[in-house]
Design a protein around this motif. Structure first.
Motif, PDB file in Angstrom:
ATOM      1  N   PRO A 113       0.797  -1.232   0.000  1.00  0.00           N
ATOM      2  CA  PRO A 113       0.000   0.000   0.000  1.00  0.00           C
ATOM      3  C   PRO A 113       0.832   1.286   0.000  1.00  0.00           C
ATOM      4  O   PRO A 113       0.343   2.330  -0.433  1.00  0.00           O
ATOM      5  CB  PRO A 113      -0.836  -0.105   1.275  1.00  0.00           C
ATOM      6  N   GLU A 114       2.101   1.232   0.456  1.00  0.00           N
ATOM      7  CA  GLU A 114       2.918   2.447   0.534  1.00  0.00           C
ATOM      8  C   GLU A 114       4.145   2.427  -0.367  1.00  0.00           C
ATOM      9  O   GLU A 114       4.730   3.470  -0.629  1.00  0.00           O
ATOM     10  CB  GLU A 114       3.371   2.665   1.985  1.00  0.00           C
ATOM     11  N   ASP A 115       4.561   1.245  -0.831  1.00  0.00           N
ATOM     12  CA  ASP A 115       5.771   1.122  -1.643  1.00  0.00           C
ATOM     13  C   ASP A 115       5.419   0.396  -2.931  1.00  0.00           C
ATOM     14  O   ASP A 115       5.240  -0.823  -2.938  1.00  0.00           O
ATOM     15  CB  ASP A 115       6.850   0.365  -0.857  1.00  0.00           C
ATOM     16  N   GLY A 116       5.325   1.153  -4.001  1.00  0.00           N
ATOM     17  CA  GLY A 116       4.928   0.592  -5.288  1.00  0.00           C
ATOM     18  C   GLY A 116       5.887  -0.451  -5.833  1.00  0.00           C
ATOM     19  O   GLY A 116       5.518  -1.235  -6.698  1.00  0.00           O
ATOM     20  N   ARG A 117       7.114  -0.476  -5.336  1.00  0.00           N
ATOM     21  CA  ARG A 117       8.087  -1.467  -5.813  1.00  0.00           C
ATOM     22  C   ARG A 117       7.991  -2.774  -5.055  1.00  0.00           C
ATOM     23  O   ARG A 117       8.520  -3.790  -5.498  1.00  0.00           O
ATOM     24  CB  ARG A 117       9.518  -0.920  -5.667  1.00  0.00           C
ATOM     25  N   ALA A 118       7.331  -2.780  -3.910  1.00  0.00           N
ATOM     26  CA  ALA A 118       7.294  -3.954  -3.041  1.00  0.00           C
ATOM     27  C   ALA A 118       5.976  -4.705  -3.202  1.00  0.00           C
ATOM     28  O   ALA A 118       4.977  -4.156  -3.658  1.00  0.00           O
ATOM     29  CB  ALA A 118       7.485  -3.531  -1.592  1.00  0.00           C
ATOM     30  N   ALA A 119       6.013  -5.970  -2.811  1.00  0.00           N
ATOM     31  CA  ALA A 119       4.814  -6.806  -2.836  1.00  0.00           C
ATOM     32  C   ALA A 119       4.572  -7.369  -1.439  1.00  0.00           C
ATOM     33  O   ALA A 119       5.516  -7.612  -0.682  1.00  0.00           O
ATOM     34  CB  ALA A 119       4.987  -7.953  -3.825  1.00  0.00           C
ATOM     35  N   LEU A 120       3.316  -7.542  -1.128  1.00  0.00           N
ATOM     36  CA  LEU A 120       2.927  -8.230   0.101  1.00  0.00           C
ATOM     37  C   LEU A 120       2.527  -9.657  -0.266  1.00  0.00           C
ATOM     38  O   LEU A 120       1.990  -9.906  -1.348  1.00  0.00           O
ATOM     39  CB  LEU A 120       1.735  -7.547   0.758  1.00  0.00           C
ATOM     40  N   VAL A 121       2.779 -10.567   0.633  1.00  0.00           N
ATOM     41  CA  VAL A 121       2.303 -11.939   0.500  1.00  0.00           C
ATOM     42  C   VAL A 121       1.291 -12.139   1.615  1.00  0.00           C
ATOM     43  O   VAL A 121       1.558 -11.794   2.770  1.00  0.00           O
ATOM     44  CB  VAL A 121       3.457 -12.954   0.647  1.00  0.00           C
TER      45      VAL A 121
END
Length: 179
Positions: A113-121
């Motif tokens: 939600p805050e870092d467009g480069r990162a993904a949540l699992v």
């Protein structure tokens, strides 16, 4: 899968290897060789028990660890980078595990939600149900690892000292005194 025997060998092959090591002039390395070989063989035996417990759930220990890590979080999700750091394995291995869990409908990837480069699992409901049932089965292995509990505690202490001296972890910094 590692070989487990229904009939034990009459000679401890690691003790025999240590004897051979010493008789070939490597006495200074014989004890260390037997320690390393013993830990590796013990890991094989323990992993065989873990694999048998997880087989009905179609889980490897790597898949189990990923699901359990997510289930321990408040919301059942975390950044992929955090999972990589906590599992202490190569990023490619974690990515492959997540890919297989995603394919099986046990986790899903979400944009951070805050870092467009990162993904949540995040765990799916099927993933949460599976990990809870698999944990109950695996706890049967953990309850009885094959030695008395006092020896198990001492083994964990010895291995923790080794891991710490190898740089696997450090003590947390001391907290300042309250004002």
């Amino acid at each position: 899968m590692p070989v487990t025997r229904s009939v034990p060998l009459y000679v401890d092959p690691i003790a025999e290897a240590k004897r051979q090591w010493a008789s070939h002039g490597w006495e200074d390395a014989a004890t260390g060789m037997s320690a390393v070989t013993s830990v590796i063989r013990t890991q094989q035996l323990m992993l065989a028990r873990v694999d048998r417990a997880l087989k009905p759930f179609n889980l490897s220990f790597a898949r189990f660890e990923m699901l359990r890590l997510l289930a321990f979080t408040r919301e059942g999700r975390m950044p992929l980078a955090s999972a990589i750091a906590r599992l202490q394995v190569h990023p490619t291995s974690v990515t492959n595990t997540v890919n297989r869990l995603t394919r099986d409908g046990l986790v899903q990837r979400e944009p951070h939600p805050e870092d467009g480069r990162a993904a949540l699992v995040s765990l799916t409901p099927d993933g949460r149900e599976l990990i809870e049932n698999a944990t109950l089965a695996l706890n049967e292995v953990f309850i009885d690892v094959g030695m008395p509990s006092e020896e198990t505690v001492e083994l964990v202490r010895i291995l923790a000292r080794f891991r710490k001296s190898a740089g696997d972890f450090a003590d947390p910094p001391p907290q300042p005194e309250p004002l």
